[in-house]
Design a protein around this motif. Structure first.
Motif, PDB file in Angstrom:
ATOM      1  N   SER A 180       0.858  -1.239   0.037  1.00 18.48           N
ATOM      2  CA  SER A 180       0.063   0.036  -0.199  1.00 18.48           C
ATOM      3  C   SER A 180       1.063   1.360   0.158  1.00 18.48           C
ATOM      4  CB  SER A 180      -0.847   0.188   1.291  1.00 18.48           C
ATOM      5  OG  SER A 180      -1.653   1.189   1.378  1.00 18.48           O
ATOM      6  N   THR A 181       0.958   2.092  -1.092  1.00 17.05           N
ATOM      7  CA  THR A 181       2.054   3.175  -1.186  1.00 17.05           C
ATOM      8  C   THR A 181       1.490   4.229  -0.317  1.00 17.05           C
ATOM      9  OG1 THR A 181       0.334   3.948  -2.885  1.00 17.05           O
ATOM     10  CG2 THR A 181       2.222   2.603  -3.784  1.00 17.05           C
ATOM     11  N   ILE A 182       0.468   4.416   0.229  1.00 14.65           N
ATOM     12  CA  ILE A 182       0.130   5.338   1.224  1.00 14.65           C
ATOM     13  C   ILE A 182       0.668   5.172   2.625  1.00 14.65           C
ATOM     14  CG2 ILE A 182      -1.900   6.430   2.547  1.00 14.65           C
ATOM     15  CD1 ILE A 182      -3.608   6.036  -0.062  1.00 14.65           C
ATOM     16  N   TYR A 183       0.240   3.707   2.893  1.00 17.86           N
ATOM     17  CA  TYR A 183       0.695   3.263   4.515  1.00 17.86           C
ATOM     18  C   TYR A 183       2.261   3.270   4.363  1.00 17.86           C
ATOM     19  CZ  TYR A 183      -3.805   2.735   6.414  1.00 17.86           C
ATOM     20  OH  TYR A 183      -4.838   2.831   6.796  1.00 17.86           O
ATOM     21  N   LEU A 184       2.930   2.704   3.207  1.00 20.03           N
ATOM     22  CA  LEU A 184       4.493   2.755   2.940  1.00 20.03           C
ATOM     23  C   LEU A 184       4.882   4.176   3.145  1.00 20.03           C
ATOM     24  CD1 LEU A 184       6.684   0.776   2.727  1.00 20.03           C
ATOM     25  CD2 LEU A 184       6.381   1.014   0.266  1.00 20.03           C
ATOM     26  N   GLY A 185       4.384   5.284   2.436  1.00 18.28           N
ATOM     27  CA  GLY A 185       4.916   6.534   2.594  1.00 18.28           C
ATOM     28  C   GLY A 185       4.836   6.990   3.653  1.00 18.28           C
ATOM     29  N   LEU A 186       3.726   6.705   4.652  1.00 18.85           N
ATOM     30  CA  LEU A 186       3.473   7.209   5.919  1.00 18.85           C
ATOM     31  C   LEU A 186       4.735   6.563   6.940  1.00 18.85           C
ATOM     32  CD1 LEU A 186      -0.248   7.297   6.464  1.00 18.85           C
ATOM     33  CD2 LEU A 186       1.349   9.442   6.335  1.00 18.85           C
ATOM     34  N   ALA A 187       5.040   5.337   6.535  1.00 20.48           N
ATOM     35  CA  ALA A 187       6.045   4.653   7.380  1.00 20.48           C
ATOM     36  C   ALA A 187       7.410   5.163   6.930  1.00 20.48           C
ATOM     37  CB  ALA A 187       5.919   3.258   6.823  1.00 20.48           C
ATOM     38  N   VAL A 188       7.574   5.640   5.841  1.00 19.39           N
ATOM     39  CA  VAL A 188       8.876   6.094   5.388  1.00 19.39           C
ATOM     40  C   VAL A 188       9.114   7.537   6.527  1.00 19.39           C
ATOM     41  CG1 VAL A 188      10.206   7.325   3.527  1.00 19.39           C
ATOM     42  CG2 VAL A 188       9.187   5.006   3.334  1.00 19.39           C
ATOM     43  N   LEU A 189       7.970   8.379   6.265  1.00 18.33           N
ATOM     44  CA  LEU A 189       7.948   9.696   7.161  1.00 18.33           C
ATOM     45  C   LEU A 189       8.200   9.281   8.754  1.00 18.33           C
ATOM     46  CD1 LEU A 189       5.126  11.560   5.512  1.00 18.33           C
ATOM     47  CD2 LEU A 189       7.109  11.862   5.213  1.00 18.33           C
ATOM     48  N   ALA A 190       7.710   8.387   9.201  1.00 22.27           N
ATOM     49  CA  ALA A 190       7.845   8.029  10.656  1.00 22.27           C
ATOM     50  C   ALA A 190       9.549   7.733  10.825  1.00 22.27           C
ATOM     51  CB  ALA A 190       7.048   6.809  11.058  1.00 22.27           C
ATOM     52  N   VAL A 191      10.125   6.855   9.608  1.00 22.77           N
ATOM     53  CA  VAL A 191      11.550   6.447   9.990  1.00 22.77           C
ATOM     54  C   VAL A 191      12.427   7.874   9.659  1.00 22.77           C
ATOM     55  CG1 VAL A 191      13.381   5.433   9.016  1.00 22.77           C
ATOM     56  CG2 VAL A 191      11.425   4.250   8.936  1.00 22.77           C
ATOM     57  N   TRP A 216       5.082   0.607  13.593  1.00 18.60           N
ATOM     58  CA  TRP A 216       4.572  -0.812  13.373  1.00 18.60           C
ATOM     59  C   TRP A 216       3.320  -0.924  13.024  1.00 18.60           C
ATOM     60  CZ3 TRP A 216       0.734  -3.636  15.836  1.00 18.60           C
ATOM     61  CH2 TRP A 216       0.627  -4.995  15.642  1.00 18.60           C
ATOM     62  N   VAL A 217       2.357  -0.284  13.144  1.00 20.47           N
ATOM     63  CA  VAL A 217       1.070  -0.102  12.608  1.00 20.47           C
ATOM     64  C   VAL A 217       1.131   0.152  11.155  1.00 20.47           C
ATOM     65  CG1 VAL A 217      -1.330   0.935  12.810  1.00 20.47           C
ATOM     66  CG2 VAL A 217       0.061   0.723  14.903  1.00 20.47           C
ATOM     67  N   LEU A 218       1.791   1.208  10.895  1.00 21.57           N
ATOM     68  CA  LEU A 218       1.966   1.620   9.380  1.00 21.57           C
ATOM     69  C   LEU A 218       2.307   0.641   8.535  1.00 21.57           C
ATOM     70  CD1 LEU A 218       3.083   5.408  10.019  1.00 21.57           C
ATOM     71  CD2 LEU A 218       0.672   4.404   9.289  1.00 21.57           C
ATOM     72  N   VAL A 219       3.565  -0.108   9.018  1.00 24.95           N
ATOM     73  CA  VAL A 219       4.139  -0.909   8.209  1.00 24.95           C
ATOM     74  C   VAL A 219       3.431  -2.350   8.041  1.00 24.95           C
ATOM     75  CG1 VAL A 219       6.074  -2.791   8.289  1.00 24.95           C
ATOM     76  CG2 VAL A 219       6.457  -0.438   8.759  1.00 24.95           C
ATOM     77  N   LEU A 220       2.368  -2.659   9.379  1.00 24.51           N
ATOM     78  CA  LEU A 220       1.399  -3.695   9.258  1.00 24.51           C
ATOM     79  C   LEU A 220       0.334  -3.575   7.989  1.00 24.51           C
ATOM     80  CD1 LEU A 220       0.524  -6.455  10.558  1.00 24.51           C
ATOM     81  CD2 LEU A 220      -0.892  -5.032  12.048  1.00 24.51           C
ATOM     82  N   LYS A 221       0.098  -2.179   8.052  1.00 17.46           N
ATOM     83  CA  LYS A 221      -0.987  -2.009   6.919  1.00 17.46           C
ATOM     84  C   LYS A 221      -0.410  -1.801   5.601  1.00 17.46           C
ATOM     85  CE  LYS A 221      -4.586  -0.964   9.497  1.00 17.46           C
ATOM     86  NZ  LYS A 221      -5.800  -1.330   9.603  1.00 17.46           N
ATOM     87  N   SER A 222       0.867  -1.437   5.462  1.00 15.51           N
ATOM     88  CA  SER A 222       1.622  -1.247   4.159  1.00 15.51           C
ATOM     89  C   SER A 222       1.663  -2.405   3.316  1.00 15.51           C
ATOM     90  CB  SER A 222       2.953  -0.706   4.302  1.00 15.51           C
ATOM     91  OG  SER A 222       3.769  -1.678   4.975  1.00 15.51           O
ATOM     92  N   GLY A 223       1.704  -3.787   3.979  1.00 12.04           N
ATOM     93  CA  GLY A 223       1.922  -4.920   3.221  1.00 12.04           C
ATOM     94  C   GLY A 223       3.455  -5.355   3.438  1.00 12.04           C
ATOM     95  N   VAL A 224       4.476  -4.844   4.010  1.00  9.99           N
ATOM     96  CA  VAL A 224       5.749  -5.071   4.472  1.00  9.99           C
ATOM     97  C   VAL A 224       5.550  -5.900   5.789  1.00  9.99           C
ATOM     98  CG1 VAL A 224       7.935  -4.519   4.939  1.00  9.99           C
ATOM     99  CG2 VAL A 224       6.711  -3.111   3.078  1.00  9.99           C
ATOM    100  N   HIS A 225       6.265  -6.850   5.787  1.00 12.49           N
ATOM    101  CA  HIS A 225       5.950  -7.514   7.206  1.00 12.49           C
ATOM    102  C   HIS A 225       6.499  -6.565   8.351  1.00 12.49           C
ATOM    103  CE1 HIS A 225       5.924 -10.697  10.389  1.00 12.49           C
ATOM    104  NE2 HIS A 225       5.367 -11.497   9.496  1.00 12.49           N
ATOM    105  N   ALA A 226       5.483  -6.677   9.311  1.00 10.42           N
ATOM    106  CA  ALA A 226       5.246  -5.622  10.389  1.00 10.42           C
ATOM    107  C   ALA A 226       6.562  -5.652  11.281  1.00 10.42           C
ATOM    108  CB  ALA A 226       4.314  -5.935  11.319  1.00 10.42           C
ATOM    109  N   THR A 227       7.328  -6.823  11.390  1.00 12.93           N
ATOM    110  CA  THR A 227       8.823  -6.892  12.331  1.00 12.93           C
ATOM    111  C   THR A 227       9.715  -6.069  11.957  1.00 12.93           C
ATOM    112  OG1 THR A 227       8.956  -9.057  10.646  1.00 12.93           O
ATOM    113  CG2 THR A 227       8.024  -9.339  13.073  1.00 12.93           C
ATOM    114  N   LEU A 228       9.760  -5.861  10.502  1.00 17.52           N
ATOM    115  CA  LEU A 228      10.776  -4.900  10.190  1.00 17.52           C
ATOM    116  C   LEU A 228      10.761  -3.480  10.507  1.00 17.52           C
ATOM    117  CD1 LEU A 228      10.664  -6.032   6.175  1.00 17.52           C
ATOM    118  CD2 LEU A 228      12.149  -6.789   7.907  1.00 17.52           C
ATOM    119  N   ALA A 229       9.587  -3.112  11.099  1.00 18.32           N
ATOM    120  CA  ALA A 229       9.583  -1.898  11.957  1.00 18.32           C
ATOM    121  C   ALA A 229      10.451  -1.988  13.205  1.00 18.32           C
ATOM    122  CB  ALA A 229       7.958  -1.558  12.483  1.00 18.32           C
TER     123      ALA A 229
END
Length: 401
Positions: A180-191, A216-229
């Motif tokens: 999910s590009t939206i959640y992945l983008g938000l995850a990148v912003l968090a990093v 963790w929530v954003l990565v879980l929603k993005s489709g990337v495995h949440a543990t990578l958070a």
């Protein structure tokens, strides 16, 4: 008085149980308990509890996606520390464990692919035998005491750290089904926000952990495995103090990374890993016969761990030493290096984890993966223990004595 009577003895007990040797035994015990329960009258309740919904996720998902993110947080902290101020802080130190880890990932994967070449579905599990279980491998080495030179234990730890890094990359690249590009983008912003906090000298842990939980929530929603958070959060936590000084051996209280790493070293081996082992190692042997033990998935995983890890790790290390690219670990003999390479075939935690990612909707494959992991890891650990127990010391060790 209360602190003296209760807290300090409890703290010592936690420190003892979370040590590498005892922690590995606790993990092994939890896996054995899971198999016992899965083959007992309580098996229906055991499997039902794992698949019971707790909020938006099942209990099994909370363990594998949630609690294991804490384990990956610890892995990320160890990787960062070792590369900045540890056994992997310079290129010469990285050569031998780096090449050995690379060989130990490539050869097992090749063996698995060779055994499963005619099955398009089971080929997805090629990465399962590529990972070394750092807790088990170091635990066996610790049980052998002085029979394993300190240099080889450092080599094994460094190799396992690089191996974990490789596993993280493999999970991110090959076991991410959809994004999910939206959640992945938000995850990148968090990093980026956490990296900025690091840059500005934020030394308190709670802001990183708070943003890490959101990540963790954003990565879980993005489709990337949440543990990578967990890994991403760890890499943003500063190792140095407010003045930019790296911690000394005598005082690490001013390092945010080391404070968190020490706390997790107490917590993870006695909570997260036993729960993961208990939740994932349960396999019912009802109906398991020769066909399951000789299935391509089982053989690919088992042979990959037992033979592939040995050939890959020892072969790459021997070649690097032979070509003059690296030196033999101090006070270690070739046979001791051979035994250490065997220990790298213990692939319990990471292998199980990747196996669940490779075959999320195929319980038959999951059972075959577990059979291969149990057989390969047990044989590799036992063989490594025997070799290291009986291997002669190097001449350098004898001369020092």
């Amino acid at each position: 008085m209360l602190k003296t009577l209760i807290w300090r003895p409890l703290q010592r007990l936690v420190d003892f149980v979370s040590g590498s040797a005892v922690g590995g035994l606790v993990l092994m015990g939890s896996a054995a308990l899971a198999m016992a329960v899965a083959n007992s009258p309580w098996a229906p309740a055991y499997f039902a509890a794992l698949h019971a919904m707790v909020g938006p996720l099942s209990a099994l998902h909370w363990i594998n996606d949630g609690l294991m993110a804490v384990f990956f947080l610890l892995v990320g902290l160890e990787i960062k520390r070792e590369f900045i101020d540890g056994e992997l802080a310079s290129n010469p130190l990285r050569v031998l464990p780096g090449l050995a880890a690379l060989g130990g990932m490539i050869v097992p994967a090749a063996i698995y692919l060779l055994v499963n070449r005619s099955n398009a579905e089971s080929i997805r599990g090629w990465a399962i035998p590529s990972a070394t279980d750092i807790a088990f491998a170091l635990g066996v080495a610790a049980l052998l005491g002085s029979r394993v030179p300190a240099s080889l234990k450092a080599f094994l730890a460094a190799l396992a750290i690089i191996d974990d890094l490789g596993a993280v990359v493999i999970i991110a690249v090959f076991y991410t089904p959809g994004l999910s590009t939206i959640y992945l983008g938000l995850a990148v912003l968090a990093v980026v926000f956490m990296a900025l906090m690091n840059r500005l000298g934020v030394a308190r842990l709670w802001p990183y952990l708070l943003v890490g939980a959101v990540l963790w929530v954003l990565v879980l929603k993005s489709g990337v495995h949440a543990t990578l958070a967990g890994v991403a959060t760890a890499l943003c936590i500063p190792l140095a103090d407010r003045q930019g000084r790296l911690p000394s051996d005598d005082d690490c209280t001013h390092s945010p990374l080391l404070r968190l790493e020490h706390a997790l070293h107490r917590l993870v081996p006695i909570t997260v890993l036993p729960l993961f082992g208990f939740a994932n190692a349960g396999i019912s042997f009802a109906g398991v016969g020769l066909a399951q033990w000789l299935a391509p998935t089982t053989l690919g995983v088992g042979l990959g761990l037992l033979v592939g890890k040995l050939v890959g790790v020892f072969g790459a290390a021997w070649l690097a030493i032979r070509l003059g690219w690296a030196r033999m670990p101090r006070a270690a003999s070739r046979m001791q290096l051979f035994g250490t390479a065997l220990l790298c075939g213990i692939g319990f935690t990471m292998s199980l984890f990747i196996g669940m990612l490779a075959f999320p909707d195929h319980p038959d494959y999951q059972d075959e993966v577990k059979l291969g992991i149990l057989a390969g890891s047990l044989l590799a650990g036992l063989a490594g223990w025997i070799v290291l127990r009986t291997a002669p010391a190097s001449r350098e060790t004898e001369a020092d004595g």
